[in-house]
Design an enzyme around this catalytic site. Sequence first.
Site, PDB file in Angstrom:
ATOM      1  N   SER A 182      -6.440  14.058  -5.413  1.00 56.66           N
ATOM      2  CA  SER A 182      -5.754  14.961  -4.492  1.00 56.66           C
ATOM      3  C   SER A 182      -6.517  16.270  -4.297  1.00 56.66           C
ATOM      4  O   SER A 182      -7.261  16.716  -5.171  1.00 56.66           O
ATOM      5  CB  SER A 182      -4.344  15.269  -4.999  1.00 56.66           C
ATOM      6  OG  SER A 182      -3.557  14.105  -5.038  1.00 56.66           O
ATOM      7  N   SER A 201       3.303   9.560  -2.588  1.00 54.75           N
ATOM      8  CA  SER A 201       4.719   9.881  -2.422  1.00 54.75           C
ATOM      9  C   SER A 201       5.485   8.685  -1.859  1.00 54.75           C
ATOM     10  O   SER A 201       4.952   7.865  -1.112  1.00 54.75           O
ATOM     11  CB  SER A 201       4.884  11.099  -1.500  1.00 54.75           C
ATOM     12  OG  SER A 201       4.591  10.756  -0.161  1.00 54.75           O
ATOM     13  N   GLU A 259      -2.230   1.297 -10.055  1.00 53.54           N
ATOM     14  CA  GLU A 259      -1.382   2.442 -10.344  1.00 53.54           C
ATOM     15  C   GLU A 259       0.054   2.200  -9.890  1.00 53.54           C
ATOM     16  O   GLU A 259       1.004   2.498 -10.604  1.00 53.54           O
ATOM     17  CB  GLU A 259      -1.948   3.686  -9.651  1.00 53.54           C
ATOM     18  CG  GLU A 259      -1.198   4.964  -9.943  1.00 53.54           C
ATOM     19  CD  GLU A 259      -1.851   6.168  -9.299  1.00 53.54           C
ATOM     20  OE1 GLU A 259      -1.739   7.263  -9.861  1.00 53.54           O
ATOM     21  OE2 GLU A 259      -2.472   6.026  -8.229  1.00 53.54           O
ATOM     22  N   SER A 267      -4.446  14.819 -13.243  1.00 52.18           N
ATOM     23  CA  SER A 267      -3.768  14.552 -14.504  1.00 52.18           C
ATOM     24  C   SER A 267      -4.750  14.413 -15.653  1.00 52.18           C
ATOM     25  O   SER A 267      -5.811  13.811 -15.511  1.00 52.18           O
ATOM     26  CB  SER A 267      -2.910  13.282 -14.390  1.00 52.18           C
ATOM     27  OG  SER A 267      -3.676  12.205 -13.918  1.00 52.18           O
TER      28      SER A 267
END
Length: 387
Positions: free
Chosen positions: A129, A369, A244, A161
């Site tokens: 991102s 999302s 994922e 992350s």
Amino acid sequence: MDLTYRPEDQAFRAEVRDWMNANVPTDPLPSFDASREGFEAHRAWETTLNQGRWGMVTWPEAYGGRGLSLIQWLIFEEEYFRAGAPGRVNQNGIFLLGPTLMDYGTPEQKARFLPPMASGEEIWAQAWSEPQAGSDLAAVKATAQRDGDDYVLKGHKIWSSRAVFADWGFGLFRSDPGSSRHHGLSLIFFPLDAPGVTVQPIAQIDGRTGFAEIMLDAVRVPAFNRLGAEGEGWKICMTTAGFERGLMLRSPARYQTAAARLAALCKQQGPTVTGGLREAVQRATMDADAYALSIYHTASLLDAGATIGAEASINKIFWSELDIALHRTALDLLGPRAALTGAAPAADASGAWLDGFFFALAGPIYAGSNEIQKNIIAERVLGLPRN
């Protein structure tokens, strides 16, 4: 459909259970997002797992695995969560990048990156991102300019992350300066301590630093660190996203274990629990089992040679909404005690439920999302027209 386990699978389950009973730490490890101490404690646990060849059981033995099937991986996960084993600090590596490396990496890349990934020697952060490219991954602007045998990386990544304490990052970069959207992208690895890399922690709602922003100022890495051919980054990243969203990041055992804890909490409350809350507990339990059956079906298809497609988005929406439902129901059962964040009574573990609820709220956002996933399902699974 045959839902019974083979004798060899039952023997494998017993082996995993015996090892976990003998090796899982008695006391919980400190959070790997809260401090370097906690992060390193989890790295040491990854090393312990690797010594038992449990780092990633589906990988070939040459890379630290056991060469087992995805069904056996699901069995391993069930025993792992049953034992209350520590969270996997290297989940970005072993569950996301590792399987992608298996598909697209050269023999030299596999030999270089997979063994230290399995052992915990090198922990990975996901760097996809950007400030203006979150769920719209095709809008990335970070660049990778070829210079001889190297790439020079420039750009700004965010919500990465594990990046605060990790060793490596894997990111999507625009390697063709004249390209746009899905074209001209490459997936490239970079050390997080390389000259030109700045990592800035991002505090979460609970004060921990599970995410970071990464600034790359003329970071030089060898072309060896590019996964796949130049310009194939989008295709490769979609493979990673499939793992994922659809299979490895969130195994069913995670939610079945939580559902069992939720049912036990409901039983503790006795006759004071309303019918609506009992129904919510029952629904969460059934949904956790339904998700498990769905993933067993997916794993069976993959073991038979199939690939993960756009249908992975269905799983992603399901597990993220299930996670919220499980924890919200627990907080409703706990009532005012749900706000206790300190040392909670073992009987209800209210602090653990609250922490889990905070984390669950992020589920509909990370890994793409849910709004974007619904568009993918509509267009690529159902074949509906775009507006």
